[in-house]
Structures are given as C-alpha cells and as structure tokens.
Design an enzyme around this catalytic site. Structure first.
Site, PDB file in Angstrom:
ATOM      1  N   THR A  42       0.752  -1.141  -0.149  1.00  0.00           N
ATOM      2  CA  THR A  42      -0.003  -0.089   0.002  1.00  0.00           C
ATOM      3  C   THR A  42       0.933   1.214  -0.056  1.00  0.00           C
ATOM      4  OG1 THR A  42      -1.572  -1.401   1.457  1.00  0.00           O
ATOM      5  CG2 THR A  42      -2.067   1.179   1.030  1.00  0.00           C
ATOM      6  N   GLY A 107       3.876  -7.375   8.485  1.00  0.00           N
ATOM      7  CA  GLY A 107       3.919  -8.523   7.585  1.00  0.00           C
ATOM      8  C   GLY A 107       4.944  -8.434   6.391  1.00  0.00           C
ATOM      9  N   GLU A 114       9.799   0.619  11.394  1.00  0.00           N
ATOM     10  CA  GLU A 114       8.334   1.312  11.359  1.00  0.00           C
ATOM     11  C   GLU A 114       8.080   2.018  12.562  1.00  0.00           C
ATOM     12  OE1 GLU A 114       6.392  -1.193   7.861  1.00  0.00           O
ATOM     13  OE2 GLU A 114       5.929  -1.700   9.630  1.00  0.00           O
TER      14      GLU A 114
END
Ligand code: 5RP
Length: 237
Positions: A42, A107, A114
C-alpha cells in the site's frame, strides 16, 4: 431491456483500493517538511503518487531498505532518522487496525524501523483497504522481531499465553529463515486474541530477546484512511 445505469459497477480489486488510498494520503503530506514513509504494497502506491509532489517536500525518513530504494529511484532524498528531530507525519499501512487506531504491523518484516519512525512523528496516518479493519486484533499472526539466541525461549513464552509462534522463512521455499533489515529473525504468532493492545505490547516488549513486537498501541494511528468500493473514508482516533 436492461437499463445500463442500473447495471452493477465492477468491484474494485484490492490492488485498485490500495492505489486509491495511496493517492488519498497525499493530502496529509506537509509541504516544505521531511515526512516519514513506511513499507509494504500500500505504501508503494503512496510512493508512486508522491512522485507528483516530490518537489514540494524536503525529503523523507524511510522505514525499510525496500522503500528507500523506491524513493531514491524517483529522486526523493532519503534522510537518516538520526539526522532529523521530529517528523510532521508518518504514512504507513497495517495488517490489522481496530476502531481505536491500534494496529498489527510487520507483515513486510519492517516493524522495528516502522515503530522507530512512527515514534519520531507527530501524526501517524494509516492507509489500508477495508479488509484490514477488525473488531479485535489477533486474527493476523503477530510479527515479533527477535534476537536469534532467544527464539526457542520466546516460542515457549508465547505458547504459555496460548499462541503458536513460528520462525518466518524466506519466500521461495529455500527453508532458510528470513533475516530482517536489522539482521534479526522474526516470529509470527497465531492464536492470540489481543483485547488490551497496550497491555500486550508493554508485556511482550520487556521479554529478553524481543527487539520489537508488531502491536502498535503506544505508536497507534491518529488517522486511518480506509479504502472501500464506495471511496476512501477517514477515521480519526
Ligand atoms: C510492513 C508492514 C505493512 O505496513 C503491512 O504489512 C501492510 O502491508 P501491505 O500494504 O502490503 O498490505 O507493516 O512491515
């Protein structure tokens, strides 16, 4: 005779939903600033969209080697996290997000960086398609980055709380463990129902050998852009 306007619209594919939400995230990009960019398919759509705005930002701090390569390929400067104090916004995907903005992430194996970039940012904007919105976190196996010598002990610790932990393997059937950008291993823990994400994150984070647990409750999202066939909805937490 069939009325053409009454015909059902074709369903958008998941890939098209990701494109929509990647483009929608552009409105959170703060001109003149350095922004945080996460990792995953995404986010790749967001990076593609960001190419049109690249001259309006100073650059980015990136959460993975894969994102860094994509960003550099389109000419966006990538800064070291240590060279920047605070980021206005962090844009990233998630594997699951609940109604309060708590997430499961990792994932794509980039959870540690992050979480660092999210912690450095004033606002986390999560971009997902509607399949990622859940009532309770835990259907998606929780990724946990771990120090190799602690693997078996941590597998037993998760078993004691009802989870089944497995070492993540490289794709392609080599049978070899996947090694993260930080040189560590990943456990994927299934069978958990995480009713209190903050308590879970606090507990697992202090187990020796855990580098990062992929539950983001302390670094939860403030905004979620949720792509559905009817358009992109904005959830504020
Ligand atoms: C990577 C992540 C990703 O944000 C998460 O896995 C979602 O990925 P995708 O957008 O490909 O569904 O946490 O570590």
């Amino acid at each position: 005779m069939t009325n053409p306007s009454a015909q059902a619209k074709p369903q958008l594919t998941q890939d098209e939903l990701k494109t929509l939400v990647g483009q929608a995230a552009l409105r959170f990009v703060v001109p003149g600033e350095i922004i945080g960019v996460g990792s995953g398919s995404t986010v790749n759509k967001f990076i593609e969209a960001l190419a049109d705005m690249k001259d309006q930002i100073k650059g980015v701090v990136s959460a993975s080697e894969a994102s860094t390569a994509r960003l550099r390929a389109i000419g966006i400067p990538v800064f070291d996290a240590n060279a920047v104090e605070e980021l206005a916004v962090y844009i990233d995907g998630a594997d699951e997000i609940d109604q309060h903005g708590n997430m499961i992430k990792g994932g794509g194996a980039a959870l540690t960086r992050e979480k660092i970039v999210a912690a450095q940012s004033r606002r986390f904007v999560c971009i997902v398609d509607e399949s990622k919105l859940v009532q309770t976190l835990g259907t998606y196996p929780v990724p946990v980055e771990v120090i190799p010598m602690a693997v078996q002990r941590l597998i037993r610790a998760f078993a004691a709380m009802g989870g089944q932990a497995r070492v993540r393997l490289q794709t392609g059937g080599t049978g070899q463990p996947l090694v993260t950008d930080n040189g560590q291993l990943l456990l994927d823990v299934s069978g958990l129902r995480i009713s209190d994400p903050r308590a879970f994150e606090a507990q697992v984070s202090q187990w020796p050998g855990v580098v990062t647990v992929g539950v983001f409750a302390f670094q939860k999202a403030q905004v979620c852009l949720l792509a559905a066939p009817g358009g992109v909805r904005t959830l504020n937490f």
